[in-house]
Structure formats: structure tokens, C-alpha cells
Scaffold this motif. Sequence first.
Motif, PDB file in Angstrom:
ATOM      1  N   ASN A  12       0.700  -0.982   0.002  1.00  0.00           N
ATOM      2  CA  ASN A  12      -0.066  -0.010  -0.104  1.00  0.00           C
ATOM      3  C   ASN A  12       0.772   1.142  -0.031  1.00  0.00           C
ATOM      4  N   LEU A  13       1.769   1.226   0.771  1.00  0.00           N
ATOM      5  CA  LEU A  13       2.838   2.438   0.926  1.00  0.00           C
ATOM      6  C   LEU A  13       3.364   2.636  -0.320  1.00  0.00           C
ATOM      7  N   GLU A  14       3.742   1.657  -1.098  1.00  0.00           N
ATOM      8  CA  GLU A  14       4.627   1.493  -2.597  1.00  0.00           C
ATOM      9  C   GLU A  14       3.651   2.029  -3.444  1.00  0.00           C
ATOM     10  N   SER A  15       2.520   1.988  -3.358  1.00  0.00           N
ATOM     11  CA  SER A  15       1.304   2.485  -4.386  1.00  0.00           C
ATOM     12  C   SER A  15       1.536   3.777  -4.657  1.00  0.00           C
ATOM     13  N   GLY A  16       2.233   4.832  -3.867  1.00  0.00           N
ATOM     14  CA  GLY A  16       1.998   6.125  -4.024  1.00  0.00           C
ATOM     15  C   GLY A  16       1.817   6.907  -2.796  1.00  0.00           C
ATOM     16  N   TYR A  17       2.659   7.973  -2.433  1.00  0.00           N
ATOM     17  CA  TYR A  17       2.542   8.687  -1.180  1.00  0.00           C
ATOM     18  C   TYR A  17       1.366   9.282  -1.196  1.00  0.00           C
ATOM     19  N   GLU A  18       0.598   9.866  -2.139  1.00  0.00           N
ATOM     20  CA  GLU A  18      -0.574  10.603  -2.102  1.00  0.00           C
ATOM     21  C   GLU A  18      -1.657   9.659  -1.739  1.00  0.00           C
ATOM     22  N   GLN A  19      -1.600   8.523  -2.252  1.00  0.00           N
ATOM     23  CA  GLN A  19      -2.565   7.490  -1.880  1.00  0.00           C
ATOM     24  C   GLN A  19      -2.533   7.000  -0.419  1.00  0.00           C
ATOM     25  N   ALA A  20      -1.241   6.879  -0.089  1.00  0.00           N
ATOM     26  CA  ALA A  20      -0.808   6.622   1.318  1.00  0.00           C
ATOM     27  C   ALA A  20      -1.403   7.697   2.343  1.00  0.00           C
ATOM     28  N   ILE A  21      -1.110   8.956   1.868  1.00  0.00           N
ATOM     29  CA  ILE A  21      -1.654  10.183   2.924  1.00  0.00           C
ATOM     30  C   ILE A  21      -3.062   9.851   3.018  1.00  0.00           C
ATOM     31  N   LYS A  22      -3.770   9.984   1.838  1.00  0.00           N
ATOM     32  CA  LYS A  22      -5.415   9.791   1.824  1.00  0.00           C
ATOM     33  C   LYS A  22      -5.767   8.719   2.679  1.00  0.00           C
ATOM     34  N   ILE A  23      -5.331   7.407   2.703  1.00  0.00           N
ATOM     35  CA  ILE A  23      -5.602   6.548   3.658  1.00  0.00           C
ATOM     36  C   ILE A  23      -5.489   6.665   4.998  1.00  0.00           C
ATOM     37  N   TYR A  24      -4.221   7.260   5.304  1.00  0.00           N
ATOM     38  CA  TYR A  24      -3.955   7.609   6.823  1.00  0.00           C
ATOM     39  C   TYR A  24      -4.879   8.667   7.227  1.00  0.00           C
ATOM     40  N   SER A  25      -5.070   9.551   6.427  1.00  0.00           N
ATOM     41  CA  SER A  25      -5.951  10.812   6.561  1.00  0.00           C
ATOM     42  C   SER A  25      -7.538  10.158   6.951  1.00  0.00           C
ATOM     43  N   GLU A  26      -7.731   9.398   6.322  1.00  0.00           N
ATOM     44  CA  GLU A  26      -9.259   8.584   6.650  1.00  0.00           C
ATOM     45  C   GLU A  26      -8.889   7.823   7.943  1.00  0.00           C
ATOM     46  N   GLN A  27      -7.917   7.093   8.152  1.00  0.00           N
ATOM     47  CA  GLN A  27      -7.871   6.264   9.263  1.00  0.00           C
ATOM     48  C   GLN A  27      -8.061   7.276  10.500  1.00  0.00           C
ATOM     49  N   LEU A  28      -7.453   8.402  10.423  1.00  0.00           N
ATOM     50  CA  LEU A  28      -7.309   9.528  11.618  1.00  0.00           C
ATOM     51  C   LEU A  28      -8.759   9.779  11.786  1.00  0.00           C
ATOM     52  N   ALA A  29      -9.575  10.172  10.652  1.00  0.00           N
ATOM     53  CA  ALA A  29     -10.828  10.778  10.623  1.00  0.00           C
ATOM     54  C   ALA A  29     -11.660   9.899  11.245  1.00  0.00           C
ATOM     55  N   GLU A  30     -11.518   8.440  11.099  1.00  0.00           N
ATOM     56  CA  GLU A  30     -12.495   7.622  11.657  1.00  0.00           C
ATOM     57  C   GLU A  30     -12.354   7.204  13.371  1.00  0.00           C
ATOM     58  N   LEU A  31     -11.000   7.643  13.739  1.00  0.00           N
ATOM     59  CA  LEU A  31     -10.792   7.483  15.055  1.00  0.00           C
ATOM     60  C   LEU A  31     -12.152   7.950  16.101  1.00  0.00           C
ATOM     61  N   GLU A  32     -12.526   7.351  16.872  1.00  0.00           N
ATOM     62  CA  GLU A  32     -13.420   7.795  17.796  1.00  0.00           C
ATOM     63  C   GLU A  32     -12.962   8.629  19.017  1.00  0.00           C
ATOM     64  N   ASP A  33     -11.652   8.368  19.336  1.00  0.00           N
ATOM     65  CA  ASP A  33     -11.241   9.294  20.315  1.00  0.00           C
ATOM     66  C   ASP A  33      -9.750   9.559  19.853  1.00  0.00           C
ATOM     67  N   ILE A  34      -9.560  10.732  19.283  1.00  0.00           N
ATOM     68  CA  ILE A  34      -8.430  11.242  18.695  1.00  0.00           C
ATOM     69  C   ILE A  34      -7.414  11.869  19.925  1.00  0.00           C
ATOM     70  N   ASP A  35      -8.083  12.444  21.098  1.00  0.00           N
ATOM     71  CA  ASP A  35      -7.203  12.707  22.281  1.00  0.00           C
ATOM     72  C   ASP A  35      -6.480  11.578  22.822  1.00  0.00           C
ATOM     73  N   GLN A  36      -6.995  10.282  22.712  1.00  0.00           N
ATOM     74  CA  GLN A  36      -6.340   9.354  23.338  1.00  0.00           C
ATOM     75  C   GLN A  36      -5.248   8.723  22.333  1.00  0.00           C
ATOM     76  N   GLN A  37      -5.525   8.641  21.082  1.00  0.00           N
ATOM     77  CA  GLN A  37      -4.454   8.307  19.867  1.00  0.00           C
ATOM     78  C   GLN A  37      -3.219   9.498  20.075  1.00  0.00           C
ATOM     79  N   CYS A  38      -3.608  10.743  20.511  1.00  0.00           N
ATOM     80  CA  CYS A  38      -2.411  11.656  20.601  1.00  0.00           C
ATOM     81  C   CYS A  38      -1.500  11.267  21.806  1.00  0.00           C
ATOM     82  N   LEU A  39      -2.324  10.655  22.856  1.00  0.00           N
ATOM     83  CA  LEU A  39      -1.608  10.315  24.029  1.00  0.00           C
ATOM     84  C   LEU A  39      -0.736   8.953  23.676  1.00  0.00           C
ATOM     85  N   LYS A  40      -1.250   8.134  22.776  1.00  0.00           N
ATOM     86  CA  LYS A  40      -0.369   7.208  22.453  1.00  0.00           C
ATOM     87  C   LYS A  40       0.722   7.385  21.633  1.00  0.00           C
TER      88      LYS A  40
END
Length: 214
Positions: A6-34
Motif C-alpha cells: 500500500n505504501l509503495e502504491s504512492g505517497y498521495e494514496q498513502a496520505i489519503k488512507i492515513y487521513s481517513e484512518q485518523l478521521a475515523e478514530l473515535e477518540d483522537i485525544d487518546q490517539q495523541c496520548l499514544k
Amino acid sequence: MLSQQNLESGYEQAIKIYSEQLAELEDIDQQCLKSGARCEGAGSQKVIVLEFLNRSYRVVLPNADVSLVDSDEEVPLKEEVLILCYLASAKGTPLTNNVITFREVPDGANYFPVFFKRAIKPLLDRFGEEPERLIEVAEELGGRRADYGDVAVTINAFSRVPVTLVLWRGDDEFTPDGGILFDASISDYLSSYAITELCENIAWKLVRQDRLKR
């Protein structure tokens, strides 16, 4: 966590996927602590501030826009991917203070020849004959001396990801050698491919810094 493919498929695609993962997190404050990051703002408009290679970055949600704090300098796509990968993948595992090599991370043994070529060889080519120079240039990335090999420095790539670069001097029988060590918890923060991208990034930053000092 994204796979190597997935990472090798392109940086822009990877950015899109990680952005979606962060947006879907229920508790972003907890993820920041992690991840050891700081979370600001309220509601859907969140701003995450974290350290990456001795510089401060902000990530603005929900679009996961990455920028430097106090600078208009553009962030390279590769570094955006690494920052978002770390934020989305962090499990909050404490540092073990036990070091491992790349061969010991998942898939690391199979991928080591590529890792060596991309991350270790540039260090050997530049600093193998004068390993002490590594200490001076690593200070720009927040590096500090470490007790490995003949010369070693530890750089906190992220707050939970220390990376230790090790060099051995050559002699009449052996050519200079080198390696990179990680805390045993690193796979709870980055995939093997992301580790390679990170170490390659660090290596070439050090090479470029040394060139500027010459």
C-alpha cells in the motif's frame, strides 16, 4: 497499519488512507496520548502538534493537513506519510529499552538487503572513513551520543521512536561497517517499510548536512 504494498502504491494514496484512518478514530485525544503528540482545538476541528526529527509539525483534522510550526516551508510528501503513519498506527506501547536490528522487525529479514542499500549504505559511504563527523551533524536532528560500536548516535525520530545509528571503523583487515538499532517496541508504531523510509530519510538528511559543513 498500511502494508508495504500500500505504501509503495504512492505517497498521495498513502496520505489519503492515513487521513481517513485518523478521521475515523473515535477518540483522537487518546490517539495523541499514544503517540506522544499534543491535541488542541474542539469538535471536529482538531490540531495535533508533534515532534519529528527535532522540528515541530502540526496536523489539522479532519483533512490531516500537515505543516511545520512557525515555518512556511513545504513538507515533502514522504515526510507527510511518515508523520500520518506514526499518528494513525501508534499503539502507545512504552519503550522497552531493549534494542533490536531491522532483521528482527516483522518482514525485516526478507527486506534487509533493500534496507541496507537505502538506509545504511549512504551512512557508510559518507561517514565510514570519518565516523566522528556523524556525531556533529546528528546534533542538527537532536542526536546524542550512544554507547554502541565505535561511534553511535541516537535520534528521536518521533517521541516514541528512537533510532540509533552505529558505525565501526575499518582497519587493515576489515572495511568500515554500520548498522541501525531500534527499541523493540518500534513495530507498534511503524511498519517495516515505513521504518525503511524513515531511516533513508534520516541518512540523507545527515549526508546533506555534512556536505553543507564541508
